[in-house]
Design an enzyme around this catalytic site. Structure first.
Site, PDB file in Angstrom:
ATOM      1  N   HIS A 190       0.863  -1.187   0.000  1.00 29.07           N
ATOM      2  CA  HIS A 190       0.000   0.000   0.000  1.00 29.07           C
ATOM      3  C   HIS A 190       0.896   1.233   0.000  1.00 29.07           C
ATOM      4  O   HIS A 190       1.958   1.244   0.609  1.00 29.07           O
ATOM      5  CB  HIS A 190      -0.877   0.018   1.264  1.00 29.07           C
ATOM      6  CG  HIS A 190      -2.058   0.910   1.161  1.00 29.07           C
ATOM      7  ND1 HIS A 190      -1.964   2.258   1.404  1.00 29.07           N
ATOM      8  CD2 HIS A 190      -3.337   0.665   0.813  1.00 29.07           C
ATOM      9  CE1 HIS A 190      -3.158   2.803   1.231  1.00 29.07           C
ATOM     10  NE2 HIS A 190      -4.010   1.863   0.863  1.00 29.07           N
ATOM     11  N   ASP A 246      -7.925  -5.312   0.097  1.00 26.10           N
ATOM     12  CA  ASP A 246      -8.384  -6.171  -1.007  1.00 26.10           C
ATOM     13  C   ASP A 246      -7.994  -7.623  -0.840  1.00 26.10           C
ATOM     14  O   ASP A 246      -8.397  -8.469  -1.646  1.00 26.10           O
ATOM     15  CB  ASP A 246      -7.820  -5.633  -2.331  1.00 26.10           C
ATOM     16  CG  ASP A 246      -8.365  -4.246  -2.630  1.00 26.10           C
ATOM     17  OD1 ASP A 246      -7.567  -3.301  -2.743  1.00 26.10           O
ATOM     18  OD2 ASP A 246      -9.602  -4.119  -2.679  1.00 26.10           O
TER      19      ASP A 246
HETATM   20  C1  SDX Z   1      -6.249   0.145  -2.754  1.00 25.77           C
HETATM   21  O1  SDX Z   1      -4.437   4.641  -1.881  1.00 25.77           O
HETATM   22  C2  SDX Z   1      -5.405   4.016  -1.250  1.00 25.77           C
HETATM   23  O2  SDX Z   1      -5.800   4.413  -0.203  1.00 25.77           O
HETATM   24  C3  SDX Z   1      -5.975   2.832  -2.007  1.00 25.77           C
HETATM   25  C4  SDX Z   1      -6.984   1.996  -1.238  1.00 25.77           C
HETATM   26  C5  SDX Z   1      -8.271   2.761  -0.964  1.00 25.77           C
HETATM   27  O3  SDX Z   1      -9.005   2.372  -0.059  1.00 25.77           O
HETATM   28  O4  SDX Z   1      -8.563   3.714  -1.748  1.00 25.77           O
HETATM   29  O5  SDX Z   1      -6.433   1.559  -0.008  1.00 25.77           O
HETATM   30  C6  SDX Z   1      -7.410   0.769  -2.052  1.00 25.77           C
HETATM   31  O6  SDX Z   1      -5.988   0.503  -3.883  1.00 25.77           O
HETATM   32  C7  SDX Z   1      -5.378  -0.834  -2.009  1.00 25.77           C
HETATM   33  C8  SDX Z   1      -4.163  -1.315  -2.870  1.00 25.77           C
HETATM   34  C9  SDX Z   1      -4.652  -2.407  -3.816  1.00 25.77           C
HETATM   35  N1  SDX Z   1      -3.613  -2.751  -4.799  1.00 25.77           N
HETATM   36  C10 SDX Z   1      -2.990  -3.949  -4.745  1.00 25.77           C
HETATM   37  O7  SDX Z   1      -3.155  -4.786  -3.861  1.00 25.77           O
HETATM   38  C11 SDX Z   1      -2.069  -4.196  -5.940  1.00 25.77           C
HETATM   39  C12 SDX Z   1      -0.725  -4.773  -5.442  1.00 25.77           C
HETATM   40  N2  SDX Z   1      -0.028  -3.693  -4.725  1.00 25.77           N
HETATM   41  C13 SDX Z   1       0.941  -2.916  -5.461  1.00 25.77           C
HETATM   42  O8  SDX Z   1       0.641  -2.697  -6.809  1.00 25.77           O
HETATM   43  C14 SDX Z   1       1.460  -1.706  -4.676  1.00 25.77           C
HETATM   44  O9  SDX Z   1       1.731  -2.136  -3.406  1.00 25.77           O
HETATM   45  C15 SDX Z   1       0.600  -0.467  -4.593  1.00 25.77           C
HETATM   46  C16 SDX Z   1       0.205   0.042  -5.930  1.00 25.77           C
HETATM   47  C17 SDX Z   1      -0.622  -0.718  -3.766  1.00 25.77           C
HETATM   48  C18 SDX Z   1       1.430   0.618  -3.903  1.00 25.77           C
HETATM   49  O10 SDX Z   1       2.505   0.886  -4.721  1.00 25.77           O
HETATM   50  P1  SDX Z   1       3.562   2.074  -4.395  1.00 25.77           P
HETATM   51  O11 SDX Z   1       3.219   2.751  -3.125  1.00 25.77           O
HETATM   52  O12 SDX Z   1       3.692   2.917  -5.602  1.00 25.77           O
HETATM   53  O13 SDX Z   1       4.863   1.317  -4.067  1.00 25.77           O
HETATM   54  P2  SDX Z   1       5.816   0.703  -5.124  1.00 25.77           P
HETATM   55  O14 SDX Z   1       5.009   0.149  -6.263  1.00 25.77           O
HETATM   56  O15 SDX Z   1       6.872   1.685  -5.438  1.00 25.77           O
HETATM   57  O16 SDX Z   1       6.420  -0.534  -4.324  1.00 25.77           O
HETATM   58  C19 SDX Z   1       7.483  -0.309  -3.408  1.00 25.77           C
HETATM   59  C20 SDX Z   1       8.356  -1.544  -3.557  1.00 25.77           C
HETATM   60  C21 SDX Z   1       8.725  -1.830  -5.007  1.00 25.77           C
HETATM   61  O17 SDX Z   1       9.974  -2.482  -4.993  1.00 25.77           O
HETATM   62  P3  SDX Z   1      11.307  -1.583  -5.320  1.00 25.77           P
HETATM   63  O18 SDX Z   1      11.072  -0.948  -6.681  1.00 25.77           O
HETATM   64  O19 SDX Z   1      11.403  -0.559  -4.211  1.00 25.77           O
HETATM   65  O20 SDX Z   1      12.426  -2.599  -5.320  1.00 25.77           O
HETATM   66  O21 SDX Z   1       7.620  -2.699  -3.114  1.00 25.77           O
HETATM   67  C22 SDX Z   1       7.423  -3.587  -4.202  1.00 25.77           C
HETATM   68  C23 SDX Z   1       7.692  -2.827  -5.485  1.00 25.77           C
HETATM   69  O22 SDX Z   1       8.192  -3.686  -6.470  1.00 25.77           O
HETATM   70  N3  SDX Z   1       6.030  -4.011  -4.132  1.00 25.77           N
HETATM   71  C24 SDX Z   1       5.601  -5.270  -4.288  1.00 25.77           C
HETATM   72  C25 SDX Z   1       4.217  -5.207  -4.073  1.00 25.77           C
HETATM   73  N4  SDX Z   1       3.848  -3.943  -3.805  1.00 25.77           N
HETATM   74  C26 SDX Z   1       4.969  -3.204  -3.857  1.00 25.77           C
HETATM   75  N5  SDX Z   1       6.243  -6.409  -4.585  1.00 25.77           N
HETATM   76  C27 SDX Z   1       5.488  -7.520  -4.680  1.00 25.77           C
HETATM   77  N6  SDX Z   1       4.128  -7.562  -4.488  1.00 25.77           N
HETATM   78  C28 SDX Z   1       3.478  -6.414  -4.176  1.00 25.77           C
HETATM   79  N7  SDX Z   1       2.154  -6.443  -3.984  1.00 25.77           N
END
Ligand code: SDX
Length: 431
Positions: free
Chosen positions: A308, A366
């Site tokens: 998140h 989720d």
């Molecule tokens: C919702 O914003 C809100 O409030 C949203 C929400 C709401 O109520 O409105 O809470 C609802 O959207 C919840 C989130 C649902 N999405 C998912 O579950 C999809 C999977 N999650 C990821 O796509 C990700 O965690 C995000 C999009 C939720 C957050 O991404 P960020 O904050 O942009 O962080 P990032 O993508 O830069 O990740 C940081 C690191 C990265 O690695 P590095 O580049 O630093 O090496 O963590 C890794 C990412 O690769 N990473 C993951 C991961 N999520 C982040 N690696 C594996 N699996 C994951 N799920």
């Protein structure tokens, strides 16, 4: 927002600039950069807005490190346990928990707006049967602009109120009818003697051929899912609604924009993507394979329902959702649901893995919601529409707050331009 005496000093070359610091009631201070470009001729740079406060608000507070979520100061765990969705809607819209007469009047107003203009059925019939229900919701909610002209003037507070009630009341009907249309069953009308969650279940699962009795356990679980998804500060879809509204667009068009943004798998589409991922994993012994893929930088796969932007601890909604999943599946006699077993083992494996611990990746709202929704009989394509039904009150509350804000102006970010500098057109024969 009380101006704190503090300020930050920025030095660029031989020049220094003092940036006011504003302090919140709780949470991080903010640097006020509104005059920075005018004074220093520089922009700030923050793709994805990881360090940017886009507005001030009094609706929802999140502490991502502590896993805290407050709606008007009330913890989400208490609201999920003691309140119900329409009372939370009142709280988000008006700032205080309602008295009994206030709640009764509000629930009556919402109930009296649950039907759709009969002619709107034609919009559903214009879609292919296999259209994703989110596509239908974007279309039908946007089309509300063409039906409810008497509540599109956002400068009129009464019209804003009517539009708010219409959207909150009609979203369950729109989502349910999108589902009915996709399975070729007749539309079921809302009933005024049913509560919000029971009405939605009835409109989704009742058929004219027999009586439909709402299961109170499912209705309570449905209401709790609505409560848990109601608002979440300045997330992507809420920011979309705010930006669309800043141009003065009507509320139906702005909510349609929010639905479109919520659809993405990184946002509200994650509940559908998460259940599809759990089914693809299939059995507990395949979990290591998917954990390895999630950690592989060359593999775009991510654990859906994990991570998140704000929570670097447990999403408090996921905690409640996990308890609800256990209760609902046990009451439905499917506690041995293989998908739930995979989810629990996957969560355990990920939380024990240094990769996820180091990056502070925890289950989010989720991760468990899809398991409950599937046990209740919904197809995965209906998971994000249900999220949209709930989040409508959050979008509307934030929209109302923004319009009432005297600082409200059109949102217009700038950029770091890396393209070509000025050059002359070249005729095709000279290229
Ligand atoms: C919702 O914003 C809100 O409030 C949203 C929400 C709401 O109520 O409105 O809470 C609802 O959207 C919840 C989130 C649902 N999405 C998912 O579950 C999809 C999977 N999650 C990821 O796509 C990700 O965690 C995000 C999009 C939720 C957050 O991404 P960020 O904050 O942009 O962080 P990032 O993508 O830069 O990740 C940081 C690191 C990265 O690695 P590095 O580049 O630093 O090496 O963590 C890794 C990412 O690769 N990473 C993951 C991961 N999520 C982040 N690696 C594996 N699996 C994951 N799920």
């Amino acid at each position: 927002m009380a101006d704190a005496p503090k300020s930050a000093r920025l030095t660029i070359g031989n020049d220094t600039y003092d940036l006011p610091i504003h302090s919140p009631t709780v949470g991080p201070d903010v640097l006020d950069i509104r005059k920075l470009y005018g004074q220093a001729g520089v922009f700030t740079y923050d793709p994805g807005f990881t360090s940017t406060a886009s507005c001030d608000s009094t609706i929802t507070f999140i502490d991502g490190n502590e896993g805290i979520l407050l709606h008007r100061g009330y913890p989400i765990g208490q609201l999920a346990a003691k309140s119900h969705f329409l009372e939370v809607c009142y709280l988000l819209l008006y700032g205080e928990l309602p008295s009994a007469p206030e709640l009764e009047k509000f629930e009556h107003n919402i109930t009296m707006h649950t039907m759709l203009h009969e002619q709107m059925q034609n919009f559903f019939r214009g879609f292919r049967r296999d259209a994703h229900p989110m596509a239908v919701m974007v279309g039908v909610v946007g089309a509300m602009s063409a039906f409810y002209h008497d509540s599109t003037d956002i400068s009129d507070e009464r019209q804003r109120e009517i539009a708010s009630h219409r959207l909150i009341a009609k979203m369950p009907t729109i989502a349910a009818w999108a589902y009915k249309y996709s399975i070729g069953q007749p539309f079921v009308y809302p009933r005024n003697d049913e509560d919000y969650a029971s009405n939605f279940l009835r409109m989704c699962f009742a058929v004219p051929a027999e009586d439909y009795i709402v299961n109170p356990i499912l209705s309570r679980a449905m209401d709790r899912i609505f409560t848990l998804h109601a608002d979440h500060e300045q997330n992507a879809s809420t920011s979309t609604v705010r930006l669309a509204s800043s141009s003065g667009a009507n509320p139906f068009a702005c909510i349609a924009a929010g639905i479109a943004c919520l659809w993405g798998p990184a946002h509200g589409g994650a509940n559908q993507a998460c259940l599809e991922m759990l089914k693809e994993i299939g059995t507990v012994d395949r979990i290591p394979e998917f954990i390895a893929r999630a950690k592989d930088k060359d593999d775009p796969f991510r654990l859906m329902g994990f991570g998140h932007r704000v929570y670097k601890n447990f999403d408090p909604r996921a905690t409640v959702m996990k308890q609800s999943a256990d209760e609902v599946l046990e009451l439905l006699g499917v506690e041995n649901n293989p998908v739930l077993q995979v989810a629990k083992e996957l969560e355990k494996a990920a939380l024990e893995d240094p990769y996820f611990a180091d990056k502070k990746l925890f289950p989010n709202v989720d991760f468990y919601s899809g398991i409950i929704l599937e046990a209740m009989g919904f197809p995965t394509s209906m998971f994000t529409p249900i999220f949209a039904v709930s989040r409508t009150v959050g979008w509307i509350s934030q929209w109302k707050e923004m319009i009432a804000d005297p600082q409200n102006k059109i949102g217009r970010p700038r950029q770091l331009y890396l393209g070509e500098t000025l050059r002359d057109y070249t005729d095709i024969e000279n290229r």
